[in-house]
Write an enzyme that holds these catalytic residues in place. Structure first.
Site, PDB file in Angstrom:
ATOM      1  N   HIS A  43     161.324  13.497 -73.205  1.00 18.91           N
ATOM      2  CA  HIS A  43     161.542  12.404 -72.249  1.00 18.91           C
ATOM      3  C   HIS A  43     160.305  11.532 -72.081  1.00 18.91           C
ATOM      4  O   HIS A  43     160.162  10.827 -71.081  1.00 18.91           O
ATOM      5  CB  HIS A  43     162.011  12.957 -70.902  1.00 18.91           C
ATOM      6  CG  HIS A  43     163.408  13.501 -70.946  1.00 18.91           C
ATOM      7  ND1 HIS A  43     163.969  14.228 -69.919  1.00 18.91           N
ATOM      8  CD2 HIS A  43     164.360  13.418 -71.904  1.00 18.91           C
ATOM      9  CE1 HIS A  43     165.217  14.569 -70.253  1.00 18.91           C
ATOM     10  NE2 HIS A  43     165.470  14.101 -71.443  1.00 18.91           N
ATOM     11  N   ALA A 101     161.795  20.406 -65.362  1.00 16.07           N
ATOM     12  CA  ALA A 101     160.999  20.140 -64.167  1.00 16.07           C
ATOM     13  C   ALA A 101     160.598  21.423 -63.419  1.00 16.07           C
ATOM     14  O   ALA A 101     159.541  21.474 -62.792  1.00 16.07           O
ATOM     15  CB  ALA A 101     161.754  19.194 -63.241  1.00 16.07           C
TER      16      ALA A 101
HETATM   17  P1  NAD Z   1     166.104  19.429 -62.616  1.00 16.29           P
HETATM   18  O1  NAD Z   1     165.388  18.964 -61.411  1.00 16.29           O
HETATM   19  O2  NAD Z   1     167.463  18.917 -62.890  1.00 16.29           O
HETATM   20  O3  NAD Z   1     166.214  21.030 -62.584  1.00 16.29           O
HETATM   21  C1  NAD Z   1     165.111  21.833 -62.310  1.00 16.29           C
HETATM   22  C2  NAD Z   1     165.573  23.285 -62.332  1.00 16.29           C
HETATM   23  O4  NAD Z   1     164.427  24.097 -62.198  1.00 16.29           O
HETATM   24  C3  NAD Z   1     166.515  23.622 -61.180  1.00 16.29           C
HETATM   25  O5  NAD Z   1     167.617  24.349 -61.708  1.00 16.29           O
HETATM   26  C4  NAD Z   1     165.668  24.513 -60.260  1.00 16.29           C
HETATM   27  O6  NAD Z   1     166.415  25.542 -59.658  1.00 16.29           O
HETATM   28  C5  NAD Z   1     164.693  25.115 -61.231  1.00 16.29           C
HETATM   29  N1  NAD Z   1     163.399  25.462 -60.646  1.00 16.29           N
HETATM   30  C6  NAD Z   1     162.725  24.863 -59.618  1.00 16.29           C
HETATM   31  N2  NAD Z   1     161.543  25.451 -59.422  1.00 16.29           N
HETATM   32  C7  NAD Z   1     161.464  26.456 -60.338  1.00 16.29           C
HETATM   33  C8  NAD Z   1     160.458  27.416 -60.646  1.00 16.29           C
HETATM   34  N3  NAD Z   1     159.312  27.502 -59.956  1.00 16.29           N
HETATM   35  N4  NAD Z   1     160.690  28.282 -61.666  1.00 16.29           N
HETATM   36  C9  NAD Z   1     161.842  28.223 -62.371  1.00 16.29           C
HETATM   37  N5  NAD Z   1     162.834  27.351 -62.111  1.00 16.29           N
HETATM   38  C10 NAD Z   1     162.635  26.459 -61.121  1.00 16.29           C
HETATM   39  O7  NAD Z   1     165.128  19.156 -63.846  1.00 16.29           O
HETATM   40  P2  NAD Z   1     165.437  18.951 -65.387  1.00 16.29           P
HETATM   41  O8  NAD Z   1     166.520  19.888 -65.801  1.00 16.29           O
HETATM   42  O9  NAD Z   1     164.126  18.987 -66.068  1.00 16.29           O
HETATM   43  O10 NAD Z   1     166.039  17.474 -65.504  1.00 16.29           O
HETATM   44  C11 NAD Z   1     165.661  16.413 -64.658  1.00 16.29           C
HETATM   45  C12 NAD Z   1     164.951  15.228 -65.283  1.00 16.29           C
HETATM   46  O11 NAD Z   1     163.874  14.928 -64.418  1.00 16.29           O
HETATM   47  C13 NAD Z   1     164.322  15.391 -66.621  1.00 16.29           C
HETATM   48  O12 NAD Z   1     164.752  14.329 -67.386  1.00 16.29           O
HETATM   49  C14 NAD Z   1     162.802  15.264 -66.418  1.00 16.29           C
HETATM   50  O13 NAD Z   1     162.265  14.353 -67.354  1.00 16.29           O
HETATM   51  C15 NAD Z   1     162.664  14.649 -65.059  1.00 16.29           C
HETATM   52  N6  NAD Z   1     161.572  15.200 -64.210  1.00 16.29           N
HETATM   53  C16 NAD Z   1     160.362  15.541 -64.727  1.00 16.29           C
HETATM   54  C17 NAD Z   1     159.362  16.061 -63.921  1.00 16.29           C
HETATM   55  C18 NAD Z   1     158.034  16.430 -64.529  1.00 16.29           C
HETATM   56  O14 NAD Z   1     157.627  15.846 -65.507  1.00 16.29           O
HETATM   57  N7  NAD Z   1     157.320  17.406 -63.972  1.00 16.29           N
HETATM   58  C19 NAD Z   1     159.596  16.231 -62.555  1.00 16.29           C
HETATM   59  C20 NAD Z   1     160.841  15.860 -62.033  1.00 16.29           C
HETATM   60  C21 NAD Z   1     161.821  15.353 -62.888  1.00 16.29           C
END
Ligand code: NAD
Length: 243
Positions: free
Chosen positions: A123, A28
């Site tokens: 996912h 994410a």
């Molecule tokens: P997570 O929210 O658990 O972790 C996100 C990580 O990214 C955090 O450690 C955070 O510090 C870091 N982060 C935030 N902004 C950043 C940036 N600009 N640059 C670098 N790092 C940054 O997300 P995850 O590990 O992907 O797991 C969560 C679940 O949520 C997944 O299953 C995913 O499918 C889902 N999800 C997807 C989306 C999307 O499709 N964009 C959005 C939210 C959640």
């Protein structure tokens, strides 16, 4: 701790240039700079509810109104967002032969929109809809209108992997295969707290790099860590890459 940021970029550039097979794994955090909130750093952003408790099979089955409202909001939020320069750099690196594949936990589809071809959506995707009961495909519109399945009357849902569901097995197997053969694995913007994707970085014999806004203390098995924003770091590394 000792090594400055510039030096870390240089190491990554060198590894990228020399690796014969590089796999990128994103989460994410890859899309927050496109305006899509992640789950971990913003828990409670939506109705004081932790999204991780709504993106579940239990919510779908027992609290459909909440489930539906949550995904409606996420789908609508996407309409105003676009891939950023970091997504485009990864697509460019694939075209130039610098990376082989992007495996993503993101459901926004942005890697493909930005031009990446070899993408594993571990996912699933939030852009397509199916019936939870019979699996029939339905339109995004039907879901947003909170309609039921036209075939069996079942509940409609996005084609994402909910907490409590297994990953699409072909994508999962392809990813493991790529990771096992990789000489370099870049992990970008994921908390590495979601199983089983968080197992992937330990399955390679290649070098591993972790690029994230924060480096949690328990994430200590990478050969190189770069604390920073995905877009910014990718732009810095892209500069002067001799391809
Ligand atoms: P997570 O929210 O658990 O972790 C996100 C990580 O990214 C955090 O450690 C955070 O510090 C870091 N982060 C935030 N902004 C950043 C940036 N600009 N640059 C670098 N790092 C940054 O997300 P995850 O590990 O992907 O797991 C969560 C679940 O949520 C997944 O299953 C995913 O499918 C889902 N999800 C997807 C989306 C999307 O499709 N964009 C959005 C939210 C959640």
């Amino acid at each position: 701790m000792g090594m400055n940021q510039r030096h870390r970029y240089d190491i990554l550039k060198e590894w990228l240039n020399h690796s014969k097979k590089t796999v990128v794994l994103t989460g994410a955090g890859m899309s927050t700079e496109s305006g899509i909130p992640d789950f971990r750093s913003q828990s409670g952003w939506w109705k004081q509810i932790d999204p991780r408790t709504v993106a579940t099979v239990e919510a779908l089955e027992q609290n459909y109104s909440l489930f539906h409202a949550f995904y409606t909001r996420r789908i609508q939020a996407l309409e105003n967002c676009m891939p950023h320069e970091g997504h485009r750099i990864l697509a460019d690196w694939e075209r130039k032969g610098l990376i082989d594949c992007v495996a993503t936990q993101n459901v926004d589809g942005f890697h493909r929109v930005a031009g990446s071809k070899n993408v594993e959506e571990l996912h699933g995707s939030i852009q397509t809809i199916r019936c939870q009961a019979c699996g029939q495909s339905e339109s995004l519109e039907s879901f947003l209108n909170k309609e039921s399945c036209t075939h069996c009357g079942g509940k409609l849902r996005p084609n994402v992997v909910l907490f409590g569901e297994v990953l699409p097995q072909d994508s999962w197997q392809h990813t493991i295969h790529h990771i096992q053969e990789a000489e370099l694995v870049l992990v970008i913007g994921t908390s590495l707290e979601v199983y089983p994707v968080n197992q992937l970085p330990t399955m390679t014999k290649g070098k591993t790099v972790y690029i994230n806004l924060e480096i949690p203390a328990n994430v200590n098995y990478f050969d190189l860590t770069i604390e920073g924003k995905a877009k910014e770091v990718l732009q810095q590394v892209n500069e002067g890459l001799d391809v």
